[in-house]
Design a protein around this motif. Structure first.
Motif, mmCIF file in Angstrom:
data_model
loop_
_atom_site.group_PDB
_atom_site.id
_atom_site.type_symbol
_atom_site.label_atom_id
_atom_site.label_comp_id
_atom_site.label_asym_id
_atom_site.label_seq_id
_atom_site.Cartn_x
_atom_site.Cartn_y
_atom_site.Cartn_z
ATOM 1 N N VAL A 8 -57.876 -69.713 51.495
ATOM 2 C CA VAL A 8 -56.883 -69.309 50.278
ATOM 3 C C VAL A 8 -57.566 -70.362 49.115
ATOM 4 O O VAL A 8 -57.351 -71.738 49.341
ATOM 5 C CB VAL A 8 -55.604 -69.557 50.452
ATOM 6 N N GLN A 9 -58.267 -69.815 48.025
ATOM 7 C CA GLN A 9 -58.724 -70.764 46.998
ATOM 8 C C GLN A 9 -57.810 -70.237 45.801
ATOM 9 O O GLN A 9 -57.742 -69.213 45.466
ATOM 10 C CB GLN A 9 -60.157 -70.436 46.551
ATOM 11 N N CYS A 10 -57.044 -71.252 45.137
ATOM 12 C CA CYS A 10 -56.236 -71.135 43.955
ATOM 13 C C CYS A 10 -56.973 -71.955 42.639
ATOM 14 O O CYS A 10 -57.263 -73.020 42.786
ATOM 15 C CB CYS A 10 -54.747 -71.492 44.182
ATOM 16 N N ARG A 11 -57.175 -71.032 41.778
ATOM 17 C CA ARG A 11 -57.347 -71.573 40.378
ATOM 18 C C ARG A 11 -56.404 -71.123 39.300
ATOM 19 O O ARG A 11 -56.440 -69.910 38.731
ATOM 20 C CB ARG A 11 -58.894 -71.048 40.178
ATOM 21 N N LEU A 12 -55.422 -71.996 39.105
ATOM 22 C CA LEU A 12 -54.391 -71.954 38.339
ATOM 23 C C LEU A 12 -54.439 -72.477 37.032
ATOM 24 O O LEU A 12 -54.657 -73.763 36.842
ATOM 25 C CB LEU A 12 -52.967 -72.041 39.059
ATOM 26 N N ALA A 13 -54.237 -71.816 35.909
ATOM 27 C CA ALA A 13 -54.372 -72.304 34.732
ATOM 28 C C ALA A 13 -53.114 -72.914 34.207
ATOM 29 O O ALA A 13 -52.161 -72.774 34.846
ATOM 30 C CB ALA A 13 -54.731 -71.096 33.472
ATOM 31 N N GLU A 14 -53.430 -74.161 33.382
ATOM 32 C CA GLU A 14 -52.474 -74.978 33.059
ATOM 33 C C GLU A 14 -52.008 -74.503 31.622
ATOM 34 O O GLU A 14 -52.556 -74.143 31.015
ATOM 35 C CB GLU A 14 -52.798 -76.403 32.974
ATOM 36 N N GLY A 15 -50.680 -74.816 31.498
ATOM 37 C CA GLY A 15 -49.972 -74.576 30.124
ATOM 38 C C GLY A 15 -49.831 -73.283 29.760
ATOM 39 O O GLY A 15 -49.633 -72.687 28.817
ATOM 40 N N LEU A 16 -49.418 -72.194 30.698
ATOM 41 C CA LEU A 16 -49.232 -70.933 30.648
ATOM 42 C C LEU A 16 -47.944 -70.664 29.964
ATOM 43 O O LEU A 16 -47.070 -71.442 30.445
ATOM 44 C CB LEU A 16 -49.384 -69.922 31.967
ATOM 45 N N PRO A 17 -47.768 -69.655 29.038
ATOM 46 C CA PRO A 17 -46.369 -69.521 28.476
ATOM 47 C C PRO A 17 -45.564 -68.870 29.532
ATOM 48 O O PRO A 17 -45.666 -68.307 30.365
ATOM 49 C CB PRO A 17 -46.513 -68.546 27.236
ATOM 50 N N PRO A 18 -44.209 -68.958 29.100
ATOM 51 C CA PRO A 18 -43.386 -68.308 30.142
ATOM 52 C C PRO A 18 -43.169 -66.971 29.700
ATOM 53 O O PRO A 18 -43.636 -66.229 28.672
ATOM 54 C CB PRO A 18 -41.920 -68.861 29.528
ATOM 55 N N LEU A 19 -42.941 -66.053 30.806
ATOM 56 C CA LEU A 19 -43.079 -64.427 30.672
ATOM 57 C C LEU A 19 -41.342 -64.000 31.016
ATOM 58 O O LEU A 19 -40.619 -64.468 31.762
ATOM 59 C CB LEU A 19 -44.044 -63.965 31.632
ATOM 60 N N GLU A 20 -41.396 -62.720 30.333
ATOM 61 C CA GLU A 20 -40.101 -62.343 30.529
ATOM 62 C C GLU A 20 -40.430 -61.285 31.914
ATOM 63 O O GLU A 20 -40.781 -59.982 31.673
ATOM 64 C CB GLU A 20 -39.696 -61.368 29.486
ATOM 65 N N LEU A 21 -40.248 -61.622 32.958
ATOM 66 C CA LEU A 21 -40.365 -60.877 34.216
ATOM 67 C C LEU A 21 -39.167 -61.183 35.273
ATOM 68 O O LEU A 21 -38.502 -62.372 35.145
ATOM 69 C CB LEU A 21 -41.534 -61.215 34.874
ATOM 70 N N ASP A 22 -38.971 -60.372 36.255
ATOM 71 C CA ASP A 22 -38.132 -60.583 37.164
ATOM 72 C C ASP A 22 -38.531 -61.421 38.247
ATOM 73 O O ASP A 22 -39.652 -60.806 38.999
ATOM 74 C CB ASP A 22 -37.521 -59.018 37.639
ATOM 75 N N PRO A 23 -38.362 -62.667 38.428
ATOM 76 C CA PRO A 23 -39.047 -63.571 39.461
ATOM 77 C C PRO A 23 -38.989 -62.902 40.889
ATOM 78 O O PRO A 23 -40.059 -62.944 41.664
ATOM 79 C CB PRO A 23 -38.506 -64.748 39.395
ATOM 80 N N ASP A 24 -37.850 -62.281 41.139
ATOM 81 C CA ASP A 24 -37.843 -61.455 42.531
ATOM 82 C C ASP A 24 -39.003 -60.265 42.791
ATOM 83 O O ASP A 24 -39.656 -60.363 43.770
ATOM 84 C CB ASP A 24 -36.162 -61.128 42.980
ATOM 85 N N GLN A 25 -38.838 -59.558 41.610
ATOM 86 C CA GLN A 25 -39.975 -58.515 41.690
ATOM 87 C C GLN A 25 -41.281 -59.140 41.608
ATOM 88 O O GLN A 25 -42.045 -58.617 42.557
ATOM 89 C CB GLN A 25 -39.520 -57.718 40.552
ATOM 90 N N MET A 26 -41.414 -60.087 40.851
ATOM 91 C CA MET A 26 -42.953 -60.709 40.836
ATOM 92 C C MET A 26 -43.603 -61.167 42.419
ATOM 93 O O MET A 26 -44.542 -60.966 42.817
ATOM 94 C CB MET A 26 -43.149 -61.563 39.842
ATOM 95 N N HIS A 27 -42.338 -61.940 43.056
ATOM 96 C CA HIS A 27 -42.585 -62.440 44.263
ATOM 97 C C HIS A 27 -42.905 -61.339 45.264
ATOM 98 O O HIS A 27 -43.903 -61.561 45.873
ATOM 99 C CB HIS A 27 -41.458 -63.179 44.697
#
Length: 87
Positions: A8-27
């Protein structure tokens, strides 16, 4: 994933803005995509790879979960994109 021989390779950007999402649904969405990738990778010899990447493009957050397994047929591939608005 290691026991299945999947890197598993992760390339996660830093400093992303908060989003209006349901965390359980996105999980659940991310979990399903990763499990589907794991199942697809069982069909191929190594190397097996899942890549997770985030990026901000203008006002859009891009989240990519990709694998090097067999492709999804074009006729069912279209429309597999999620859009979310910045908070």
């Amino acid at each position: 994933m290691r026991t299945a021989g999947i890197e598993v390779q992760c390339r996660l950007a830093e400093g992303l803005p908060p989003l209006e999402l349901d965390p359980d649904q996105m999980h659940q969405v991310f979990y399903n995509l990763i499990v589907n990738a794991q199942h697809a990778l069982q069909e191929i010899p190594g190397p097996r790879r899942i890549e997770i990447e985030t990026a901000l493009e203008g006002n859009d957050l891009q989240i990519v979960i990709a694998d090097n397994g067999p492709s999804v047929p074009a006729e069912i591939r279209n429309g597999r994109h999620l859009r979310a608005q910045n908070a």
